[in-house]
Write a protein that holds these residues in place. Structure first.
Motif, PDB file in Angstrom:
ATOM      1  N   ASN A  27       0.772  -1.241   0.000  1.00  0.00           N
ATOM      2  CA  ASN A  27       0.000   0.000   0.000  1.00  0.00           C
ATOM      3  C   ASN A  27       0.811   1.302   0.000  1.00  0.00           C
ATOM      4  O   ASN A  27       0.309   2.346   0.409  1.00  0.00           O
ATOM      5  CB  ASN A  27      -1.028   0.013   1.150  1.00  0.00           C
ATOM      6  N   HIS A  28       2.038   1.230  -0.470  1.00  0.00           N
ATOM      7  CA  HIS A  28       2.796   2.469  -0.698  1.00  0.00           C
ATOM      8  C   HIS A  28       3.780   2.168  -1.844  1.00  0.00           C
ATOM      9  O   HIS A  28       3.645   2.674  -2.942  1.00  0.00           O
ATOM     10  CB  HIS A  28       3.511   2.920   0.580  1.00  0.00           C
ATOM     11  N   GLU A  58     -10.941   4.420  -2.902  1.00  0.00           N
ATOM     12  CA  GLU A  58      -9.578   4.917  -3.024  1.00  0.00           C
ATOM     13  C   GLU A  58      -8.910   4.871  -1.654  1.00  0.00           C
ATOM     14  O   GLU A  58      -9.587   5.039  -0.665  1.00  0.00           O
ATOM     15  CB  GLU A  58      -9.581   6.340  -3.583  1.00  0.00           C
ATOM     16  N   VAL A  59      -7.638   4.628  -1.497  1.00  0.00           N
ATOM     17  CA  VAL A  59      -6.601   4.553  -2.475  1.00  0.00           C
ATOM     18  C   VAL A  59      -6.096   3.121  -2.649  1.00  0.00           C
ATOM     19  O   VAL A  59      -5.948   2.640  -3.753  1.00  0.00           O
ATOM     20  CB  VAL A  59      -5.401   5.445  -2.034  1.00  0.00           C
ATOM     21  N   SER A  60      -5.843   2.440  -1.548  1.00  0.00           N
ATOM     22  CA  SER A  60      -5.046   1.214  -1.634  1.00  0.00           C
ATOM     23  C   SER A  60      -5.780   0.022  -2.217  1.00  0.00           C
ATOM     24  O   SER A  60      -5.159  -0.976  -2.578  1.00  0.00           O
ATOM     25  CB  SER A  60      -4.505   0.827  -0.257  1.00  0.00           C
ATOM     26  N   ILE A  62      -7.275   0.082  -5.049  1.00  0.00           N
ATOM     27  CA  ILE A  62      -7.363   0.244  -6.503  1.00  0.00           C
ATOM     28  C   ILE A  62      -6.552  -0.806  -7.274  1.00  0.00           C
ATOM     29  O   ILE A  62      -7.036  -1.374  -8.255  1.00  0.00           O
ATOM     30  CB  ILE A  62      -6.927   1.673  -6.910  1.00  0.00           C
ATOM     31  N   ALA A  63      -5.336  -1.067  -6.836  1.00  0.00           N
ATOM     32  CA  ALA A  63      -4.464  -1.969  -7.600  1.00  0.00           C
ATOM     33  C   ALA A  63      -5.086  -3.362  -7.721  1.00  0.00           C
ATOM     34  O   ALA A  63      -5.153  -3.937  -8.815  1.00  0.00           O
ATOM     35  CB  ALA A  63      -3.076  -2.048  -6.954  1.00  0.00           C
TER      36      ALA A  63
END
Lengths: 189, 189
Positions: A27-28, A58-60, A62-63
């Motif tokens: 997550n980064h 959003e955010v983490s 999404i991938a």
């Protein structure tokens, strides 16, 4: 899911207060191949559910939502976090309480992107108390869309959000289920 | 890149004030196959640059940065936007001015994820005034990482950010270069 659990064992760091840091691959900084494996695994698990859309926040998320949607051949929608809401009848809005930040934030999805024909796979990176998940389910309910499944990267089983959702009748599939942290180590179920 | 330009022509909406809405396939609802094509195209373009890492900024750059990183076989890192900075010497921090919101926000990357051995491909969804890009370049500079290329989804050429970066010596590759909006239509270069 073995690949994710192994990575957590190898690269995750358990900090004080039951906090799991997975920022070197999850997550980064993000490992794209792991995200592909996760997306494929979600798609395989929910293949027969007639999914028309993958919804995340959003955010983490999404991938892994993107790779799952790619495998399922459907669009991915990410709900947006907003601070202040300008009144707008073109969006579905829900409230999410954050235990870590002790504050409530709003999430929204444009009404064009969720409707009563959708069978939604909700995907998120973490499931702890289940507050974010509750907000995503609420957005689907407002749209009269069917929640056809819930896919989670890392579930902290001891925080109860997953069991609450299962008791409410949702199919929750978590790729890594953490039972406890013991002496800085991650114990999976 | 033809697939992206065609999609913009077909699905993009030009609103008052030179605003291009692409939220049905690009930055709210997302077409995963288009993101894969974009990632492959970025990877092809920068294949010989010895990229070791793809850097983007949350939120909307993540999907195309992930697929580019997947194709290049390197990690993806997304810089995080933060409201208030708790003093912390473990992160690189830069400031980004937003013309649309008329406010400055901070972006950060953990120092573990950018270093002087890195050859970085910066990827972002939009390039307009170039303020966000300036912040990402600044993060690389602080890390003494080499900016080996810049890949952009949609460049609004008339806002000048891309040319500024090119004049500063960076290789900027934009998949869709918008010259102007005329009577609600998108004119590509």
């Amino acid at each position: 899911m073995r690949a994710l659990e192994e990575r957590i064992q190898e690269k995750g760091r358990v900090l004080d207060g039951n906090i799991l840091k997975v920022d070197s691959f999850f997550n980064h900084q993000v490992d794209p191949e792991l995200m592909m494996l996760m997306g494929k695994d979600f798609a395989e698990h929910f293949r027969e559910k007639g999914i028309t859309k993958v919804l995340t926040l959003e955010v983490s998320g999404i991938a892994m939502a993107l790779t799952a949607a790619l495998e399922l051949g459907v669009p991915m929608v990410f709900a947006k976090k907003i601070k202040s809401l300008t009144l707008n009848d073109q969006v579905f809005v829900s409230q999410v309480y954050s235990y870590t930040k002790e504050t409530t934030y709003e999430i929204r999805v444009d009404k064009r992107f969720l409707n009563d024909q959708d069978r939604v796979l909700i995907i998120d990176d973490f499931l702890a108390n289940g507050e974010a998940l509750k907000g995503l389910i609420d957005l689907c309910d407002q749209a009269k869309a069917q929640v056809a499944g819930i896919g989670i990267g890392i579930e902290k089983v001891f925080q109860g959000g997953g069991d609450k959702a299962r008791q409410a009748g949702y199919e929750v599939y978590s790729q890594a289920r953490i039972k406890a942290f013991e002496e800085g180590k991650v114990i999976f179920e």
